[in-house]
Design a protein around this motif. Structure first.
Motif, PDB file in Angstrom:
ATOM      1  N   UNK A   1       0.823  -1.207   0.000  1.00 47.87           N
ATOM      2  CA  UNK A   1       0.000   0.000   0.000  1.00 47.87           C
ATOM      3  C   UNK A   1       0.851   1.250   0.000  1.00 47.87           C
ATOM      4  N   UNK A   2       0.230   2.345   0.400  1.00 44.91           N
ATOM      5  CA  UNK A   2       0.880   3.653   0.376  1.00 44.91           C
ATOM      6  C   UNK A   2       0.721   4.309   1.756  1.00 44.91           C
TER       7      UNK A   2
ATOM      8  N   UNK B   1      -1.504   3.568   6.740  1.00 46.85           N
ATOM      9  CA  UNK B   1      -1.255   2.817   5.509  1.00 46.85           C
ATOM     10  C   UNK B   1      -2.581   2.600   4.788  1.00 46.85           C
ATOM     11  N   UNK B   2      -2.665   3.103   3.570  1.00 48.00           N
ATOM     12  CA  UNK B   2      -3.827   2.801   2.732  1.00 48.00           C
ATOM     13  C   UNK B   2      -3.445   1.564   1.928  1.00 48.00           C
TER      14      UNK B   2
ATOM     15  N   UNK C   1       5.912  10.123   4.122  1.00 48.61           N
ATOM     16  CA  UNK C   1       4.549  10.278   3.603  1.00 48.61           C
ATOM     17  C   UNK C   1       4.584  10.077   2.082  1.00 48.61           C
ATOM     18  N   UNK C   2       3.652   9.311   1.584  1.00 45.03           N
ATOM     19  CA  UNK C   2       3.580   9.066   0.145  1.00 45.03           C
ATOM     20  C   UNK C   2       4.375   7.860  -0.315  1.00 45.03           C
ATOM     21  N   UNK C   3       5.126   7.228   0.603  1.00 46.42           N
ATOM     22  CA  UNK C   3       5.955   6.083   0.189  1.00 46.42           C
ATOM     23  C   UNK C   3       5.082   4.887  -0.150  1.00 46.42           C
ATOM     24  N   UNK C   4       5.516   4.159  -1.150  1.00 45.88           N
ATOM     25  CA  UNK C   4       4.873   2.890  -1.484  1.00 45.88           C
ATOM     26  C   UNK C   4       5.600   1.812  -0.686  1.00 45.88           C
ATOM     27  N   UNK C   5       4.850   1.000   0.049  1.00 40.00           N
ATOM     28  CA  UNK C   5       5.494  -0.037   0.874  1.00 40.00           C
ATOM     29  C   UNK C   5       4.946  -1.405   0.479  1.00 40.00           C
TER      30      UNK C   5
ATOM     31  N   UNK D   1       8.392  -0.462   8.560  1.00 35.20           N
ATOM     32  CA  UNK D   1       7.943   0.913   8.312  1.00 35.20           C
ATOM     33  C   UNK D   1       8.089   1.805   9.547  1.00 35.20           C
ATOM     34  N   UNK D   2       8.321   1.203  10.704  1.00 34.98           N
ATOM     35  CA  UNK D   2       8.389   2.018  11.924  1.00 34.98           C
ATOM     36  C   UNK D   2       8.994   1.190  13.052  1.00 34.98           C
TER      37      UNK D   2
END
Ligand SMILES: [Zn+2]
Length: 326
Positions: free
Chosen positions: A85-86, A104-105, A124-128, A134-135
């Motif tokens: 997601x993003x 996360x969307x 912000x805006x990263x594609x994962x 992520x954290x």
């Protein structure tokens, strides 16, 4: 986290036709929900205990403003993305009840927030991708690094953002994780109990094995068949006199064929009960033999005794067992 034995998901799968939106209450918010969500998300920190469930958050008085699942981990634990997601929201200050968070969307149209972070590692805006770190977890909130005990709070909204659906309308993330929601294994049912006690008063032959009756005319300690398995533990208590050296006890397992004939016998480990100073003075020696067992197929168990000196007399036999049949 151990694979659940009777997870809600497994029960739903077993129910077959019950699977679907209404079965897990998605229909209120997610008419177009992708079917891939259930059972695919990754827990943030793998197999760790849950310190407060989504239902626990709902049940608080007052209920949580953003019900979620709390995973108990120490501060600084890697948090993995639940799905591809993003990153659509990121807060880097410890203020308010959320502390630092990431949102996360997911590509399947859902929305996940990770609260109380120590730090975020993606902008912000990263594609994962699913499983990406992520954290790092923390305890941030209310303007402090230690606004809570350390944990990760994960909130999930189905088919929309919290602003669209309402912060209080999250759903139980544990219903959407890989392997189904965690549930502790069911307790064993209460075992059956059998106890027989009788006076035997038999002199045991020196150096040869002799069967120990469980009760007059009965020698079987436990039996199973092709249809009925038995699991349990049994203990044989014996009191004997005349023990100057000792005696031995063992259990044998007979395997039967379909017509009930014995096809093989296997002896379980021998327990030796030595004489004690008290017994040489003429009082009784007590022996105790215990065996946990699992019988599957046509099998039966019986016990034997062997005297290591002449003149041993067994007075009393007590057999106790706790067992389950299935
Ligand atoms: Zn929480």
């Amino acid at each position: 986290m151990p694979q659940p034995i009777f997870s809600r998901r497994v029960m739903l799968l077993a129910a077959g036709t019950a699977i679907g939106a209404s079965a897990v209450g998605w229909d209120l918010f997610a008419p177009d929900l992708s079917a891939t969500a259930a059972g695919t998300y990754l827990r943030p920190c793998g197999s760790v205990p849950i310190s407060s469930s989504w239902q626990g958050h709902k049940n608080r008085n007052p209920p949580s403003g953003e019900p979620g699942t709390d995973y108990a981990v120490i501060t600084g634990t890697q948090i993995q993305a639940a799905a591809n997601g993003v990153i659509v929201d990121r807060k880097d200050s410890t203020t308010t009840a959320t502390g630092r968070y990431l949102a996360l969307r997911t590509d399947d149209g859902n929305y996940i927030r990770y609260l109380h972070l120590q730090s975020s590692t993606v902008p912000l805006g990263a594609r994962v991708t699913r499983g990406q770190v992520i954290a790092y977890s923390g305890a941030s909130g209310f303007g402090s690094e230690t606004g809570y005990g350390p944990h990760v709070h994960v909130s999930l909204w189905i088919g929309g953002t919290p602003l669209q659906l309402g912060f209080t309308n999250s759903v139980d993330f544990e219903n959407y994780v890989e392997g189904g929601p965690y549930q502790p294994p069911p307790e064993d049912p209460v075992p059956l109990h059998k106890s027989t006690k009788y006076t035997w008063n038999v002199v045991i032959p020196h150096n040869s094995w002799m069967r120990i009756p469980v009760a007059p005319g009965s020698i079987w300690l436990a039996e199973s068949s092709a249809a009925v398995k038995e699991t349990g533990d049994l203990t044989i208590y014996l009191s004997a006199t005349g023990v100057t050296k000792g005696f031995q006890v063992r259990v044998l397992a007979q395997s039967l064929n379909s017509s009930g004939a014995v096809v093989s016998t296997s002896a379980q480990p021998v327990l030796e009960i030595p004489a004690t100073s008290a017994t040489t003075a003429g009082s009784a020696t007590f022996g105790e033999y215990s065996l946990p067992y699992f019988l599957s197929g046509p099998l039966r168990l019986y016990a034997q005794i062997r005297a290591l000196n002449a003149g041993i007399k067994v007075h009393q036999v007590l057999v106790k067992k706790n067992y389950w049949q299935s």
